[in-house]
Motif scaffolding. Structure first.
Motif, short mmCIF file in Angstrom:
data_model
loop_
_atom_site.label_atom_id
_atom_site.label_comp_id
_atom_site.label_asym_id
_atom_site.label_seq_id
_atom_site.Cartn_x
_atom_site.Cartn_y
_atom_site.Cartn_z
N ALA A 108 54.60 14.05 -27.08
CA ALA A 108 54.69 14.37 -28.51
C ALA A 108 53.69 13.53 -29.30
CB ALA A 108 56.11 14.14 -29.02
N ILE A 109 53.57 12.26 -28.95
CA ILE A 109 52.61 11.38 -29.62
C ILE A 109 51.19 11.83 -29.33
CG2 ILE A 109 51.69 9.02 -29.65
CD1 ILE A 109 54.64 8.09 -29.18
N ILE A 110 50.90 12.17 -28.07
CA ILE A 110 49.56 12.63 -27.70
C ILE A 110 49.22 13.94 -28.42
CG2 ILE A 110 48.16 13.54 -25.78
CD1 ILE A 110 49.64 11.54 -23.95
N ALA A 111 50.20 14.85 -28.48
CA ALA A 111 49.96 16.13 -29.16
C ALA A 111 49.66 15.90 -30.64
CB ALA A 111 51.16 17.06 -29.00
N TYR A 112 50.43 15.04 -31.28
CA TYR A 112 50.19 14.76 -32.69
C TYR A 112 48.84 14.07 -32.90
CZ TYR A 112 50.58 12.78 -37.33
OH TYR A 112 50.32 12.45 -38.63
N SER A 113 48.53 13.11 -32.03
CA SER A 113 47.25 12.40 -32.15
C SER A 113 46.07 13.36 -31.98
CB SER A 113 47.15 11.29 -31.10
OG SER A 113 48.14 10.34 -31.30
N ASN A 114 46.14 14.20 -30.95
CA ASN A 114 45.05 15.16 -30.72
C ASN A 114 44.95 16.16 -31.87
OD1 ASN A 114 44.41 13.89 -28.38
ND2 ASN A 114 45.18 15.49 -27.02
N TRP A 115 46.08 16.58 -32.41
CA TRP A 115 46.06 17.51 -33.54
C TRP A 115 45.42 16.84 -34.76
CZ3 TRP A 115 48.88 17.12 -38.21
CH2 TRP A 115 48.79 18.24 -39.02
N SER A 116 45.75 15.55 -34.99
CA SER A 116 45.19 14.80 -36.12
C SER A 116 43.69 14.60 -35.97
CB SER A 116 45.85 13.43 -36.24
OG SER A 116 47.20 13.55 -36.52
N LEU A 117 43.23 14.46 -34.74
CA LEU A 117 41.82 14.23 -34.48
C LEU A 117 41.05 15.52 -34.24
CD1 LEU A 117 42.20 11.15 -32.10
CD2 LEU A 117 41.48 11.12 -34.50
#
Length: 167
Positions: A108-117
């Motif tokens: 979930a953290i990776i998905a959010y980080s990648n979406w933000s970037l």
């Protein structure tokens, strides 16, 4: 041990009873009675008794009964019983559940980080879908295991009722 207290929904059904007897006397009576029974193996550690299915009938999903005798007063005691899987099975399942939950949070953290970037977040989202499916699969595996050991659990339960009637 009342049948109403034994609920099929419980993962580890429990019971407790009070006795007008000293805890040591109760423990000794339990040990003496259970030793005469050849169907089950018994281990005693301090105020705890663990009753296992014999080796010839034992399988991965075989249950065990853990009994603890507590002293309430000098002349009264409480007997607590816990039916459940062997500790190895319970620990393995809890470890797997913890690992799946941790992986879910990480993805979930990776998905959010990648979406933000503005990077590709396809794989983390796939994992966010796959991990709950794995969790559901674990639930069904546990249910199958519980039903596999149900006959032995009922035998242990009726044996314990027989023991408690003798006290």
């Amino acid at each position: 041990m009342d049948d109403k207290l034994y609920n099929q929904i419980f993962l580890k059904p429990r019971f407790q009873m009070d006795f007008e007897m000293n805890a040591n006397n109760l423990l000794n009576k339990l040990k003496d009675y259970i030793r005469t029974e050849e169907r089950y193996k018994m281990k005693v550690v301090d105020q705890h008794i663990v009753i296992d299915i014999p080796e010839k009938d034992n399988h991965y999903w075989s249950p065990q009964l853990q009994i603890e005798v507590e002293e309430l007063t000098e002349n009264t005691s409480k007997l607590k019983g816990l039916f459940g899987p062997k500790p190895q099975v319970w620990t393995l399942f809890m470890f797997i559940h913890f690992a799946v939950a941790t992986a879910f949070l990480i993805f979930a953290i990776i998905a959010y980080s990648n979406w933000s970037l503005n990077k590709s977040y396809f794989f983390p989202v796939v994992m966010l879908i796959a991990l709950p499916i794995l969790w559901i699969l674990l639930y069904f595996i546990g249910s199958i295991g519980k039903s596999t050991g149900e006959k032995q659990m009922n035998e242990l339960k009726s044996f314990m009722k027989q023991v408690l009637k003798q006290l």
